[in-house]
Scaffold this active site. Structure first.
Site, mmCIF file in Angstrom:
data_model
loop_
_atom_site.group_PDB
_atom_site.id
_atom_site.type_symbol
_atom_site.label_atom_id
_atom_site.label_comp_id
_atom_site.label_asym_id
_atom_site.label_seq_id
_atom_site.Cartn_x
_atom_site.Cartn_y
_atom_site.Cartn_z
ATOM 1 N N ILE A 35 11.704 -7.879 -5.967
ATOM 2 C CA ILE A 35 13.030 -8.479 -5.774
ATOM 3 C C ILE A 35 13.112 -9.244 -4.444
ATOM 4 C CG2 ILE A 35 14.184 -6.578 -4.552
ATOM 5 C CD1 ILE A 35 16.539 -6.899 -6.503
ATOM 6 N N ASN A 41 1.640 1.196 0.017
ATOM 7 C CA ASN A 41 2.280 1.735 1.227
ATOM 8 C C ASN A 41 2.521 3.231 1.026
ATOM 9 O OD1 ASN A 41 2.443 -0.746 2.586
ATOM 10 N ND2 ASN A 41 4.311 -1.282 1.480
ATOM 11 N N VAL A 49 10.134 3.006 -1.595
ATOM 12 C CA VAL A 49 10.421 3.569 -2.924
ATOM 13 C C VAL A 49 9.379 4.653 -3.190
ATOM 14 C CG1 VAL A 49 10.598 3.110 -5.385
ATOM 15 C CG2 VAL A 49 11.422 1.400 -3.741
ATOM 16 N N HIS A 56 3.423 2.463 -6.336
ATOM 17 C CA HIS A 56 3.349 1.115 -6.898
ATOM 18 C C HIS A 56 2.346 0.330 -6.084
ATOM 19 C CE1 HIS A 56 6.480 1.590 -3.890
ATOM 20 N NE2 HIS A 56 6.182 0.381 -3.468
ATOM 21 N N HIS A 87 1.273 -3.229 -4.706
ATOM 22 C CA HIS A 87 1.736 -4.596 -4.465
ATOM 23 C C HIS A 87 0.568 -5.562 -4.696
ATOM 24 C CE1 HIS A 87 5.489 -3.651 -2.017
ATOM 25 N NE2 HIS A 87 4.852 -2.503 -1.888
HETATM 26 P P1 5GP Z 1 7.475 -0.167 -0.665
HETATM 27 O O1 5GP Z 1 8.223 -0.583 0.563
HETATM 28 O O2 5GP Z 1 7.922 1.193 -1.141
HETATM 29 O O3 5GP Z 1 5.989 -0.285 -0.550
HETATM 30 O O4 5GP Z 1 7.847 -1.237 -1.774
HETATM 31 C C1 5GP Z 1 9.009 -1.181 -2.544
HETATM 32 C C2 5GP Z 1 9.235 -2.570 -3.067
HETATM 33 O O5 5GP Z 1 10.158 -2.498 -4.120
HETATM 34 C C3 5GP Z 1 9.801 -3.525 -2.010
HETATM 35 O O6 5GP Z 1 8.907 -4.614 -1.806
HETATM 36 C C4 5GP Z 1 11.132 -3.946 -2.602
HETATM 37 O O7 5GP Z 1 11.435 -5.306 -2.350
HETATM 38 C C5 5GP Z 1 10.954 -3.662 -4.086
HETATM 39 N N1 5GP Z 1 12.194 -3.317 -4.766
HETATM 40 C C6 5GP Z 1 13.131 -2.420 -4.356
HETATM 41 N N2 5GP Z 1 14.148 -2.363 -5.238
HETATM 42 C C7 5GP Z 1 13.836 -3.227 -6.238
HETATM 43 C C8 5GP Z 1 14.505 -3.607 -7.441
HETATM 44 O O8 5GP Z 1 15.591 -3.132 -7.783
HETATM 45 N N3 5GP Z 1 13.890 -4.532 -8.224
HETATM 46 C C9 5GP Z 1 12.672 -5.072 -7.887
HETATM 47 N N4 5GP Z 1 12.166 -5.983 -8.727
HETATM 48 N N5 5GP Z 1 12.015 -4.744 -6.763
HETATM 49 C C10 5GP Z 1 12.598 -3.837 -5.937
#
Ligand code: 5GP
Length: 113
Positions: free
Chosen positions: A31, A87, A96, A100, A102
């Site tokens: 997003i 991460n 999150v 996942h 990236h």
């Molecule tokens: P993290 O910081 O945990 O490695 O990555 C979480 C990712 O999830 C972030 O890059 C963030 O932009 C993405 N993200 C969080 N909420 C949403 C959402 O509701 N929809 C989408 N498509 N991505 C999200």
């Protein structure tokens, strides 16, 4: 246990286009993209962090990495290059808590901390 954002996307409680899906994994566009290609490859089963992985998850992790590779080819960034990032926890800036991968590319990336 509270559903993660990604579980809510999978169950359509939160709208987001699912760009790839198999029995075990799915992928969405981030997003808040940091590059022209920024895709998240996510296991359908919630695993909070990489620390929670077990030997039984080996095939799942393999599928996630191979899915990222497949999507890199689909987006045509296999030769220009890309980065795959997991991460983990606070210092890793995980936001999150549902693992996942990236897939980031489509421009020259830098490396600074
Ligand atoms: P993290 O910081 O945990 O490695 O990555 C979480 C990712 O999830 C972030 O890059 C963030 O932009 C993405 N993200 C969080 N909420 C949403 C959402 O509701 N929809 C989408 N498509 N991505 C999200």
């Amino acid at each position: 246990m509270e559903k993660s954002i990604f579980e809510k996307i999978l169950s359509k409680e939160i709208p987001s286009e699912i760009i790839y899906e198999t029995q075990h994994v799915f992928a969405i566009n981030d997003i808040n993209p940091v590059a022209p290609v920024h895709i998240l490859v996510i296991p359908k089963m919630k695993i909070a962090t990489i620390n929670d992985l077990e030997d039984k998850d080996m095939d799942l992790i393999g599928e996630i990495v191979l899915t990222a590779k497949k999507l890199a080819f689909e987006r045509g960034i296999q030769d220009s290059g890309y980065r795959l990032i997991w991460n983990t926890n606070g210092h890793g800036q995980q936001t999150v808590y549902h693992i996942h991968l990236h897939l980031i590319g489509g421009k020259q990336l830098s490396w600074s901390f």
